[in-house]
Design an enzyme around this catalytic site. Sequence first.
Site, PDB file in Angstrom:
ATOM      1  N   SER A  15      28.446  35.333  42.161  1.00  0.00           N
ATOM      2  CA  SER A  15      27.291  34.500  41.833  1.00  0.00           C
ATOM      3  C   SER A  15      26.651  34.848  40.482  1.00  0.00           C
ATOM      4  O   SER A  15      25.423  34.871  40.357  1.00  0.00           O
ATOM      5  CB  SER A  15      26.248  34.559  42.962  1.00  0.00           C
ATOM      6  OG  SER A  15      26.817  34.075  44.167  1.00  0.00           O
ATOM      7  N   HIS A  48      42.188  38.936  44.685  1.00  0.00           N
ATOM      8  CA  HIS A  48      40.877  38.306  44.886  1.00  0.00           C
ATOM      9  C   HIS A  48      40.546  38.302  46.375  1.00  0.00           C
ATOM     10  O   HIS A  48      41.434  38.139  47.217  1.00  0.00           O
ATOM     11  CB  HIS A  48      40.911  36.877  44.328  1.00  0.00           C
ATOM     12  CG  HIS A  48      39.551  36.266  44.268  1.00  0.00           C
ATOM     13  ND1 HIS A  48      38.954  35.703  45.373  1.00  0.00           N
ATOM     14  CD2 HIS A  48      38.655  36.159  43.249  1.00  0.00           C
ATOM     15  CE1 HIS A  48      37.745  35.269  45.025  1.00  0.00           C
ATOM     16  NE2 HIS A  48      37.536  35.533  43.747  1.00  0.00           N
ATOM     17  N   GLY A  73      32.921  32.596  39.057  1.00  0.00           N
ATOM     18  CA  GLY A  73      33.519  31.493  39.807  1.00  0.00           C
ATOM     19  C   GLY A  73      32.778  30.200  39.524  1.00  0.00           C
ATOM     20  O   GLY A  73      32.997  29.535  38.513  1.00  0.00           O
ATOM     21  N   GLY A 132      30.181  33.220  45.760  1.00  0.00           N
ATOM     22  CA  GLY A 132      29.917  31.827  46.121  1.00  0.00           C
ATOM     23  C   GLY A 132      28.724  31.644  47.047  1.00  0.00           C
ATOM     24  O   GLY A 132      28.529  30.582  47.613  1.00  0.00           O
ATOM     25  N   GLU A 146      33.833  42.816  43.028  1.00  0.00           N
ATOM     26  CA  GLU A 146      33.249  41.587  43.556  1.00  0.00           C
ATOM     27  C   GLU A 146      32.853  41.795  45.013  1.00  0.00           C
ATOM     28  O   GLU A 146      33.697  41.640  45.911  1.00  0.00           O
ATOM     29  CB  GLU A 146      34.266  40.446  43.474  1.00  0.00           C
ATOM     30  CG  GLU A 146      34.765  40.165  42.075  1.00  0.00           C
ATOM     31  CD  GLU A 146      35.252  38.722  41.957  1.00  0.00           C
ATOM     32  OE1 GLU A 146      34.669  37.991  41.174  1.00  0.00           O
ATOM     33  OE2 GLU A 146      36.193  38.355  42.678  1.00  0.00           O
ATOM     34  N   ASN A 168      37.042  32.103  36.794  1.00  0.00           N
ATOM     35  CA  ASN A 168      38.032  31.846  37.843  1.00  0.00           C
ATOM     36  C   ASN A 168      37.738  30.459  38.416  1.00  0.00           C
ATOM     37  O   ASN A 168      36.764  30.276  39.139  1.00  0.00           O
ATOM     38  CB  ASN A 168      37.895  32.931  38.931  1.00  0.00           C
ATOM     39  CG  ASN A 168      38.756  32.644  40.137  1.00  0.00           C
ATOM     40  OD1 ASN A 168      39.659  31.803  40.078  1.00  0.00           O
ATOM     41  ND2 ASN A 168      38.494  33.330  41.238  1.00  0.00           N
ATOM     42  N   TRP A 169      38.593  29.516  38.066  1.00  0.00           N
ATOM     43  CA  TRP A 169      38.330  28.130  38.480  1.00  0.00           C
ATOM     44  C   TRP A 169      38.758  27.865  39.921  1.00  0.00           C
ATOM     45  O   TRP A 169      38.522  26.777  40.450  1.00  0.00           O
ATOM     46  CB  TRP A 169      39.050  27.154  37.535  1.00  0.00           C
ATOM     47  CG  TRP A 169      38.574  27.210  36.120  1.00  0.00           C
ATOM     48  CD1 TRP A 169      37.578  28.012  35.611  1.00  0.00           C
ATOM     49  CD2 TRP A 169      39.051  26.431  35.018  1.00  0.00           C
ATOM     50  NE1 TRP A 169      37.415  27.781  34.268  1.00  0.00           N
ATOM     51  CE2 TRP A 169      38.305  26.814  33.872  1.00  0.00           C
ATOM     52  CE3 TRP A 169      40.039  25.454  34.878  1.00  0.00           C
ATOM     53  CZ2 TRP A 169      38.525  26.242  32.617  1.00  0.00           C
ATOM     54  CZ3 TRP A 169      40.254  24.886  33.629  1.00  0.00           C
ATOM     55  CH2 TRP A 169      39.499  25.274  32.514  1.00  0.00           C
ATOM     56  N   LYS A 170      39.436  28.797  40.519  1.00  0.00           N
ATOM     57  CA  LYS A 170      39.911  28.649  41.912  1.00  0.00           C
ATOM     58  C   LYS A 170      40.691  27.331  42.065  1.00  0.00           C
ATOM     59  O   LYS A 170      41.350  26.922  41.118  1.00  0.00           O
ATOM     60  CB  LYS A 170      38.728  28.735  42.883  1.00  0.00           C
ATOM     61  CG  LYS A 170      37.858  29.963  42.619  1.00  0.00           C
ATOM     62  CD  LYS A 170      36.876  30.223  43.707  1.00  0.00           C
ATOM     63  CE  LYS A 170      35.978  31.380  43.293  1.00  0.00           C
ATOM     64  NZ  LYS A 170      35.123  31.849  44.353  1.00  0.00           N
ATOM     65  N   GLU A 182      39.382  36.136  48.253  1.00  0.00           N
ATOM     66  CA  GLU A 182      39.830  34.949  48.995  1.00  0.00           C
ATOM     67  C   GLU A 182      41.306  35.057  49.350  1.00  0.00           C
ATOM     68  O   GLU A 182      41.750  34.557  50.379  1.00  0.00           O
ATOM     69  CB  GLU A 182      39.534  33.678  48.174  1.00  0.00           C
ATOM     70  CG  GLU A 182      38.041  33.367  48.189  1.00  0.00           C
ATOM     71  CD  GLU A 182      37.520  32.658  46.959  1.00  0.00           C
ATOM     72  OE1 GLU A 182      38.325  32.085  46.198  1.00  0.00           O
ATOM     73  OE2 GLU A 182      36.297  32.685  46.749  1.00  0.00           O
TER      74      GLU A 182
HETATM   75  C1  PEP Z   1      34.847  34.697  42.176  1.00  0.00           C
HETATM   76  O1  PEP Z   1      35.381  34.008  43.002  1.00  0.00           O
HETATM   77  O2  PEP Z   1      35.544  35.483  41.513  1.00  0.00           O
HETATM   78  C2  PEP Z   1      33.398  34.597  42.028  1.00  0.00           C
HETATM   79  C3  PEP Z   1      32.770  35.598  41.519  1.00  0.00           C
HETATM   80  O3  PEP Z   1      32.794  33.432  42.445  1.00  0.00           O
HETATM   81  P1  PEP Z   1      31.250  33.013  42.260  1.00  0.00           P
HETATM   82  O4  PEP Z   1      30.865  33.323  40.834  1.00  0.00           O
HETATM   83  O5  PEP Z   1      31.207  31.554  42.548  1.00  0.00           O
HETATM   84  O6  PEP Z   1      30.452  33.825  43.232  1.00  0.00           O
END
Ligand code: PEP
Length: 253
Positions: A214, A96, A235, A174, A168, A10-12, A98
């Site tokens: 993470s 998600h 992410g 993050g 998640e 997921n490049w956001k 976010e």
């Molecule tokens: C995500 O946003 O889906 C995610 C898991 O981010 P990260 O790996 O940076 O924690």
Amino acid sequence: MERLPFIAGNWKMNKTVGEAVDLVRELKASLAGVQGVEVAVAPPFTALYAVWKELEGSSIHLAAQNLYWEEKGAFTGEVSPIMLKEVGCHYVIIGHSERRQFFGETDETVNRRIKATLTQGLKVIFCIGETLNEREGGKTFSVIERQVEGGLKGFGDKKIENMVIAYEPVWAIGTGKTATPEQAEEVHRFIRGKLEKLYSREVSDKIRIQYGGSVTPENVKGLMSQRNIDGALVGGASLKGESFSKIVRFKEL
Ligand code: PEP
């Protein structure tokens, strides 16, 4: 039951078109010949078309990060499932944390988005997870249960098979704080049990449940060794070819 591991990036809100094309070019080379794992990348909307073109002939799937449930019309700023299909998307990430946290997404709007996505023949990566407050307040399982029931309301067995669930924990996204493999497995087992109650053993055995929060090349193997963890939604570590390729090649680590 054997479930095909599924690693998605997921490049956001990262990568210009040029940067996105460079990254998939690198991934195509570094992942050539990898077998026994499904891979997807989710660039921002602006890069979808270019990434799709660059991915031609590759087995890496394209995913979008969100959509709106209507087909077309006066919904300024939104993008429909048909539009995403047209630019080569195979999956759409829905719900998600976010989106829930910053853009007012609720279980009900997640449900509408999932419905529209599946109706257009796209597959869904349906995200759920508890916040730190909820975990510390002993509410993890009730939150997960509410999100699963709310998001999947009104779906029959056939539709649900086109879905991947991403657990998640919000406190792990993050932050560099990963759930331990055992902490994640406990929730994954709970989700699978819930799917069995809502559908059947057969259906719940088939659905892949990714872990997200993470994930790095250092911790992926431990997570993937758990019985109910079938992949990762990545992410930060998906923004660099080297770390994402290592995660995809977790069996070789
Ligand atoms: C995500 O946003 O889906 C995610 C898991 O981010 P990260 O790996 O940076 O924690």
